[in-house]
Design an enzyme around this catalytic site. Structure first.
Site, PDB file in Angstrom:
ATOM      1  N   GLU A 280       0.838  -1.198   0.000  1.00 35.79           N
ATOM      2  CA  GLU A 280       0.000   0.000   0.000  1.00 35.79           C
ATOM      3  C   GLU A 280       0.875   1.251   0.000  1.00 35.79           C
ATOM      4  O   GLU A 280       0.572   2.240  -0.664  1.00 35.79           O
ATOM      5  CB  GLU A 280      -0.924  -0.005   1.221  1.00 35.79           C
ATOM      6  CG  GLU A 280      -2.215   0.737   1.006  1.00 35.79           C
ATOM      7  CD  GLU A 280      -3.277   0.357   2.047  1.00 35.79           C
ATOM      8  OE1 GLU A 280      -4.161  -0.445   1.721  1.00 35.79           O
ATOM      9  OE2 GLU A 280      -3.201   0.843   3.185  1.00 35.79           O
ATOM     10  N   GLU A 283       2.077   1.713  -3.365  1.00 37.46           N
ATOM     11  CA  GLU A 283       0.984   2.189  -4.223  1.00 37.46           C
ATOM     12  C   GLU A 283       0.771   3.693  -4.033  1.00 37.46           C
ATOM     13  O   GLU A 283       0.607   4.437  -5.001  1.00 37.46           O
ATOM     14  CB  GLU A 283      -0.302   1.420  -3.896  1.00 37.46           C
ATOM     15  CG  GLU A 283      -1.430   1.702  -4.880  1.00 37.46           C
ATOM     16  CD  GLU A 283      -2.743   1.031  -4.492  1.00 37.46           C
ATOM     17  OE1 GLU A 283      -2.765   0.261  -3.514  1.00 37.46           O
ATOM     18  OE2 GLU A 283      -3.741   1.310  -5.178  1.00 37.46           O
ATOM     19  N   CYS A 300      -8.533  -2.185   4.045  1.00 41.73           N
ATOM     20  CA  CYS A 300      -8.411  -3.319   4.982  1.00 41.73           C
ATOM     21  C   CYS A 300      -9.746  -3.739   5.563  1.00 41.73           C
ATOM     22  O   CYS A 300      -9.897  -4.850   6.038  1.00 41.73           O
ATOM     23  CB  CYS A 300      -7.513  -2.967   6.160  1.00 41.73           C
ATOM     24  SG  CYS A 300      -5.994  -2.197   5.700  1.00 41.73           S
ATOM     25  N   SER A 320      -7.424   1.816  -2.369  1.00 38.43           N
ATOM     26  CA  SER A 320      -6.210   1.066  -2.668  1.00 38.43           C
ATOM     27  C   SER A 320      -6.614  -0.271  -3.257  1.00 38.43           C
ATOM     28  O   SER A 320      -7.599  -0.880  -2.840  1.00 38.43           O
ATOM     29  CB  SER A 320      -5.423   0.847  -1.376  1.00 38.43           C
ATOM     30  OG  SER A 320      -4.552  -0.239  -1.532  1.00 38.43           O
ATOM     31  N   LYS A 359     -15.609  -9.848   7.682  1.00 35.22           N
ATOM     32  CA  LYS A 359     -14.564 -10.678   7.082  1.00 35.22           C
ATOM     33  C   LYS A 359     -15.139 -11.970   6.519  1.00 35.22           C
ATOM     34  O   LYS A 359     -14.588 -12.562   5.602  1.00 35.22           O
ATOM     35  CB  LYS A 359     -13.491 -11.000   8.132  1.00 35.22           C
ATOM     36  CG  LYS A 359     -12.624  -9.817   8.506  1.00 35.22           C
ATOM     37  CD  LYS A 359     -11.564  -9.549   7.455  1.00 35.22           C
ATOM     38  CE  LYS A 359     -10.860  -8.237   7.736  1.00 35.22           C
ATOM     39  NZ  LYS A 359     -10.047  -7.802   6.585  1.00 35.22           N
ATOM     40  N   GLU A 362     -16.212 -11.010   3.236  1.00 36.88           N
ATOM     41  CA  GLU A 362     -15.058 -10.738   2.380  1.00 36.88           C
ATOM     42  C   GLU A 362     -14.440 -12.035   1.837  1.00 36.88           C
ATOM     43  O   GLU A 362     -14.122 -12.145   0.661  1.00 36.88           O
ATOM     44  CB  GLU A 362     -14.000  -9.955   3.165  1.00 36.88           C
ATOM     45  CG  GLU A 362     -12.795  -9.574   2.316  1.00 36.88           C
ATOM     46  CD  GLU A 362     -11.678  -8.932   3.144  1.00 36.88           C
ATOM     47  OE1 GLU A 362     -11.463  -9.354   4.298  1.00 36.88           O
ATOM     48  OE2 GLU A 362     -11.024  -8.022   2.615  1.00 36.88           O
ATOM     49  N   GLU A 367     -13.938 -13.086  -6.167  1.00 36.81           N
ATOM     50  CA  GLU A 367     -12.624 -12.771  -6.736  1.00 36.81           C
ATOM     51  C   GLU A 367     -11.477 -13.135  -5.796  1.00 36.81           C
ATOM     52  O   GLU A 367     -10.313 -13.034  -6.160  1.00 36.81           O
ATOM     53  CB  GLU A 367     -12.548 -11.288  -7.131  1.00 36.81           C
ATOM     54  CG  GLU A 367     -12.617 -10.291  -5.981  1.00 36.81           C
ATOM     55  CD  GLU A 367     -14.041  -9.894  -5.596  1.00 36.81           C
ATOM     56  OE1 GLU A 367     -14.982 -10.663  -5.904  1.00 36.81           O
ATOM     57  OE2 GLU A 367     -14.209  -8.841  -4.960  1.00 36.81           O
ATOM     58  N   CYS A 504     -10.686  -2.197  14.857  1.00 31.72           N
ATOM     59  CA  CYS A 504     -11.010  -3.619  15.048  1.00 31.72           C
ATOM     60  C   CYS A 504     -11.146  -4.011  16.518  1.00 31.72           C
ATOM     61  O   CYS A 504     -11.818  -4.982  16.841  1.00 31.72           O
ATOM     62  CB  CYS A 504      -9.951  -4.482  14.407  1.00 31.72           C
ATOM     63  SG  CYS A 504      -9.566  -4.012  12.727  1.00 31.72           S
TER      64      CYS A 504
END
Lengths: 575, 160
Positions: A280, A283, A300, A320, A359, A362, A367, A504
């Site tokens: 990141e 990037e 994230c 990102s 999560k 996710e 993908e 978190c």
């Protein structure tokens, strides 16, 4: 602020002018039960559990929404008050299922606690109960409307903290229930799976989709290699499930316990947090140098990602392209690690222990895998891991700590900071400084990025570059910032967003019933780990360097691009 | 075409805030006979109210329906006078014969059912209204016959 004197149960109490009776009583250590009260939000006065007697008032007064006044005489436990509270509980119970023995919130249910405290020993009101279908469609969150007592906390959190409003009250009177638009399943609603509704639910009406059974089956399958990864915020909260005080770090104990119940390898997601920083950070540098889309936003937090896909699709290019640390770990476990250990990726069961319900959603994104193999197979929340430990009779409190496995067990404390809001930014700034100037920051700790504040902004000077960095947690704050950016604000280059308030450590998968002090203690524990650590910057993580040397090549390289980056698309849901 | 009529309604409320929600819902139902999913979403966008909230408000009131009306729209009065004269039994019977609940439309799209509070015909209680035509002093048997007549007419139309 001027103060007023009130009398509570015959005792003089100082109260602040303008505050509610409830807040004055709580400060004076007078216990007042509540069901719908939410600290920090405007009171809704829906449940009436907090009623008190105020001298001169004909009716009982809801203390959560009534301001104190000079000379007010309050009784918080008079017979009339006790009777009213008890009747409210009895009425709620009259329309509540009697399956407490099997309920996911058995032993941790506010309604059951209040019934106990108020001496409710029998079902006084009998009548037809509402029959409602469960909503099991959600990838992360499931609902059982029969257990709902309509306190409305989930509705308010969803709207007033997360700015999502996936759910609201539908119908009226005895038919009222909490539901989505057109009563559709959560899976097709605008729900972002953050799980903050679960955290405030007083009963078992909302809970995570559990994968404990699936994980148990894999652990007992001799042909499977079961690999665990655990997120930075889990080790500082799971101890609470085993009676330890908030802020106790169970890192090593948790790793050892995971091995005891049969996990073949235990890795630390903070390792891929370090990897995320490398990718990141590169990037961001690339975008700054080549005039790419700015501000760049972190990726994230999976609730946040779905939020952008639904509400701000025009800002998807700002995200990102890095996968989250969980998905990076999943990807390298099933590629690099599988090759290294000569394992078939299909043989590996990748289990991720997260403080998060989103999560789960996710890891099931289509993908996130290759050749019909998911990168992460199951996500367990902190609560589910505690359940798994209890089920298998392992008490982490009594287990000798062990270190995580190589090659993905070593981490910098910067990676560990990912668990608190501001942590990703702090880790990124530490490494960006080195990557751009070749020099380490003089002071690694960045005070302005720490703490529970929902919006934090700093300007960082790295060499001759000045970077505007913003950190927000909870999505209503994110919405405000995005609207500022859309309106033309140009001084921010990098935005860290955490879906849950405080990051978190306060995720939707964490132990239920934690108060603000517990959240602060978890945060402090992470900062303590950082203070004590010898390796405090991601770019010095030797195993991350070796992973690049032996496999990935360089940050943003071809392999990285394939394994560690992803893309997003506009999501068509009813918003 | 459907969306066009929703758009048309909303053009009448260009600078509307959330306080215009109910008048807009009423106007859209007037145009389309019901509130479709698309309509709820577009109204929400127009007023910056989430779809779940629009749905929540709309379901609070009996007047809004979420399925298109049937060819025969049956309104059963459940006002006080009709109640005294046995409208509950009438309603139960309609629900059984049409196999639908109030607010819903039968699968063949022939019948839709609505419960109303009073139609101003208390002297003729219990009152039922089908497509604007009033039926007075209705009994369950009588209403069953009326519905059968509608069905027979449709069958004849289908043949002819």
């Amino acid at each position: 602020m001027s103060s007023v004197t009130i009398e509570v149960n015959g005792r003089k109490v100082e109260a602040k002018k303008g505050e509610t009776i409830l807040s004055a009583l709580r400060r004076a250590s007078v216990k007042v039960p509540t069901l719908c009260y939410l600290e920090g939000l405007a009171p809704s006065g829906a449940c009436r559990m907090c009623v008190v007697e105020v001298e001169g008032s004909a009716n009982l007064v809801p203390s959560c929404s009534f301001p104190v006044a000079e000379g007010m005489k309050i009784k918080s436990n008079s017979p009339a008050v006790m009777q009213a509270r008890r009747t409210i509980i009895e009425l709620l119970l009259s329309n509540h299922p009697d399956d407490c023995l099997y309920c996911i919130r058995g032993g941790n249910c506010t309604l059951a606690e209040l019934a106990q405290e108020h001496g409710v020993r029998a079902r006084r009101f009998r009548g037809a109960k509402n029959r409602r279908e469960k909503d099991m469609s959600g990838p992360s969150i499931q609902r059982d409307p029969e257990k709902c007592i309509l306190c409305g906390k989930c509705v308010r959190v969803c709207e007033e903290i997360q700015g999502v409003s996936a759910i609201d009250f539908v119908q009226r009177g005895s038919k009222s229930m909490v539901g989505t638009a057109f009563n559709k399943g959560l899976n097709v609603s605008s729900c972002i799976n953050c799980g903050q509704c679960i955290m405030v639910c007083p009963t078992g009406a909302l809970h995570e989709r559990s994968y404990v059974e699936e994980v148990m089956r894999s652990l007992n399958d001799p042909d499977k290699i079961v690999v665990a990864q655990h997120a930075p915020a889990v080790s500082v909260s799971i101890a609470e499930e085993f009676g330890m005080k908030p802020g106790t770090d169970f890192d090593g104990k948790m790793v050892a316990s995971l091995r005891r119940i049969g996990f073949d390898r235990v890795f630390d997601t903070s390792f891929t947090a370090d990897l995320t920083i490398m990718e990141e950070g590169s990037e961001l540098a690339h975008r700054v140098k080549t005039g790419g889309v700015l501000p760049m936003m972190t990726s994230c937090s999976p609730g946040w990602i779905k939020f952008v896909e639904q509400f701000y699709p025009e800002m998807l290019p700002n995200l990102s392209t890095c996968k989250s640390p969980q998905q990076m770990m999943g990807a390298i476990v099933k590629t690099f690690y599988a090759e290294r250990e000569k394992l078939d990726p299909k043989q590996i069961v990748s289990v991720s222990i997260m403080p998060c319900t989103a999560k789960k959603f996710e890891c099931a994104r289509p993908e996130m895998g290759r050749d019909y193999v998911q990168d992460v197979d199951y996500v367990l929340t902190t609560r589910e891991l505690a359940e798994l430990f209890r089920m298998t009779g392992v008490d982490p409190a009594t287990v000798e700590p062990e270190a995580a496995d190589t090659p993905f067990g070593e981490r910098s404390s910067a990676g560990k900071l990912f668990g608190a809001s501001g942590g990703v930014m702090e880790a990124a700034v530490r490494s960006a400084c080195f990557l751009l100037t070749g020099q380490e920051l003089a002071e690694l700790k960045i005070e302005d990025l720490r703490g529970l504040k929902g919006c934090k902004e700093v300007r960082v000077k790295i060499g001759d570059l000045e970077i505007g960095a913003a950190v927000v947690s909870n999505l209503l704050n994110a919405r405000k910032l995005l609207d500022e950016v859309k309106a033309g604000r140009k001084d921010i280059h990098f935005i860290e967003v955490m879906t849950c308030p405080g990051g978190c450590i306060n995720g939707g998968g964490q132990p239920i019933g934690a108060d603000i002090e517990a959240i602060k203690a978890r945060m402090k524990a992470l900062y303590q780990i950082d203070r004590d650590a010898t390796l405090r910057v991601s770019h010095k993580n030797k195993w991350v360097q070796r992973l690049y040397d032996e496999y990935l090549g360089k940050p943003l390289g071809e392999k990285s691009h394939k394994l560690l980056h992803t893309r997003y698309a506009k999501r068509d849901v009813m918003v | 075409m459907e969306n066009a009529s929703v758009e048309k309604v909303m053009q009448r409320y260009p600078k509307a805030g959330r306080d215009s929600l109910i008048p807009i819902l009423q106007a859209v139902q007037e145009e389309q006979g019901y509130l479709s999913e698309d309509a709820v979403v577009s109204i929400g966008r127009h007023l910056r109210i989430p779809a779940s909230k629009v749905f929540g408000v709309a379901t609070f009131y009996n007047q809004f329906r979420f399925q298109p009306r049937g060819k025969y729209h049956v309104m059963v009065c459940r006002g006080t006078a009709c109640h005294v004269k046995g409208s509950l039994r009438v309603l139960d019977m309609v629900m059984k014969v049409l196999k639908i609940e109030p607010g819903k439309t039968s699968r063949d799209k022939l019948f839709s059912l609505e419960v109303v509070a009073c139609m101003g015909g208390c002297g003729l209680a219990p009152v039922v209204n089908i497509n604007g035509q009033f039926y007075a002093k209705v009994t369950p048997m009588k209403l069953q016959r009326i519905i059968e007549e509608c069905r027979a007419k449709e069958r004849a139309n289908a043949k002819g």
